[in-house]
Design an enzyme around this catalytic site. Structure first.
Site, PDB file in Angstrom:
ATOM      1  CB  SER A 142      26.751  41.986  50.029  1.00 47.06           C
ATOM      2  OG  SER A 142      27.024  41.114  51.156  1.00 47.06           O
ATOM      3  CE1 TYR A 173      24.914  46.141  53.019  1.00 46.32           C
ATOM      4  CE2 TYR A 173      25.179  44.021  53.274  1.00 46.32           C
ATOM      5  CZ  TYR A 173      25.680  45.064  52.705  1.00 46.32           C
ATOM      6  OH  TYR A 173      27.012  45.231  52.083  1.00 46.32           O
TER       7      TYR A 173
HETATM    8  C1  4PL Z   1      29.774  38.031  55.036  1.00 40.36           C
HETATM    9  O1  4PL Z   1      28.493  42.975  53.129  1.00 40.36           O
HETATM   10  O2  4PL Z   1      29.424  40.226  53.195  1.00 40.36           O
HETATM   11  C2  4PL Z   1      29.204  41.016  57.172  1.00 40.36           C
HETATM   12  C3  4PL Z   1      28.365  43.426  56.567  1.00 40.36           C
HETATM   13  N1  4PL Z   1      29.449  39.575  56.791  1.00 40.36           N
HETATM   14  O3  4PL Z   1      28.396  43.791  55.162  1.00 40.36           O
HETATM   15  C4  4PL Z   1      28.617  43.070  54.387  1.00 40.36           C
HETATM   16  C5  4PL Z   1      29.668  39.440  55.277  1.00 40.36           C
HETATM   17  C6  4PL Z   1      28.844  41.960  56.377  1.00 40.36           C
HETATM   18  C7  4PL Z   1      29.211  40.443  54.640  1.00 40.36           C
HETATM   19  C8  4PL Z   1      29.065  41.770  54.873  1.00 40.36           C
END
Ligand code: 4PL
Length: 243
Positions: free
Chosen positions: A136, A149
């Site tokens: 992510s 996370y």
């Molecule tokens: C920028 O991967 O990449 C919230 C929640 N905001 O899960 C994610 C951003 C979230 C993200 C993610």
């Protein structure tokens, strides 16, 4: 991308980004195994892509071993593994209790280790494999209320690089894709949905990311043509982080 004759496992493929990946790999010619904790959504995606539904908890070693044997028995090969399954609670870091921290590590990070280890013998014997792990862009942004996370997804990227080193000589590439905030069912159903206006304002491309924006990036890394790319991370976030 051309994926004809290839067999792919996609975890978390019952909905969201995982489902879009399953659809893309299937339309590019791969046979797709739809692995998801939710048996009903796994069946729905599998019906849509003409693939095999396999309900599995990726944090459970025996269940993951069962997934690999089922694919081996059904198709006789495992060419592509996409690790998409993950959980994303939105909690201030000091409100998260240790059991919850452990649960996030076990699904989001242990799950990646277990699936990679389960398919490795098949890929090694074939001298061919494509592993794509979904991380992510939060590992670059340090996004608030997601420290657990961020830690797990940072681990996914670190493991991706290390595994690329271990498996390069076997003809197996290991790469990561880092989406930004994406309008998946999971995100839209929870508190992350409130972040869209702010996140879109930070992006170079001012619209919501969709699961279909992520799938082609995964398909490229899953293709034979991407054979010289390994240990890499492709950020697909509309220019949010500009990594
Ligand atoms: C920028 O991967 O990449 C919230 C929640 N905001 O899960 C994610 C951003 C979230 C993200 C993610």
């Amino acid at each position: 991308m051309r994926l004809g004759g290839r067999v792919a496992i996609v975890t978390g493929a019952g909905q969201g980004i995982g489902r879009a990946i399953a659809e893309k790999l299937s339309s590019d010619g791969a046979a797709v195994v739809v692995a998801d904790l939710n048996a009903a959504t796994a069946r729905a995606t599998a019906a849509a892509v003409g693939g095999l539904a396999y309900p599995v908890d990726v944090s459970d070693e025996e269940q993951v071993a069962g997934l690999a044997s089922a694919v081996r028995e059904t198709y006789g090969r495992i060419d592509i593994l996409v690790n998409d399954a993950a959980i994303v609670p939105f909690v201030p870091w000091d409100d998260l209790d240790f059991a919850e921290w452990r649960r996030i590590m076990s699904v989001n990070l242990d799950g990646v280790f277990l699936t990679c280890r389960a398919v490795y013998p098949d890929m090694k014997a074939a001298g061919y494999g494509r592993i794509v792990n979904i991380t992510s862009n939060v590992i670059l942004a340090g996004t608030p209320n997601l420290a657990h996370y961020v830690a797990a997804k940072g681990g996914v990227f670190g493991f991706t690089r290390a595994l690329a080193t271990e498996l390069g000589r076997c003809g197996i590439t290991v790469n990561a894709v880092a989406p930004g905030l994406t309008a998946s069912e999971g995100v839209l159903a929870g508190p992350h949905a409130d972040a869209f206006d702010f996140v879109v304002s930070l992006q170079a491309i001012p619209r919501r990311g969709e699961p279909a924006d992520i799938a082609p990036v995964v398909a490229f890394l899953a293709s034979e043509e991407a054979g010289w790319v390994t240990g890499a991370m492709i950020v697909a976030d509309g220019g949010h982080t500009r990594h």
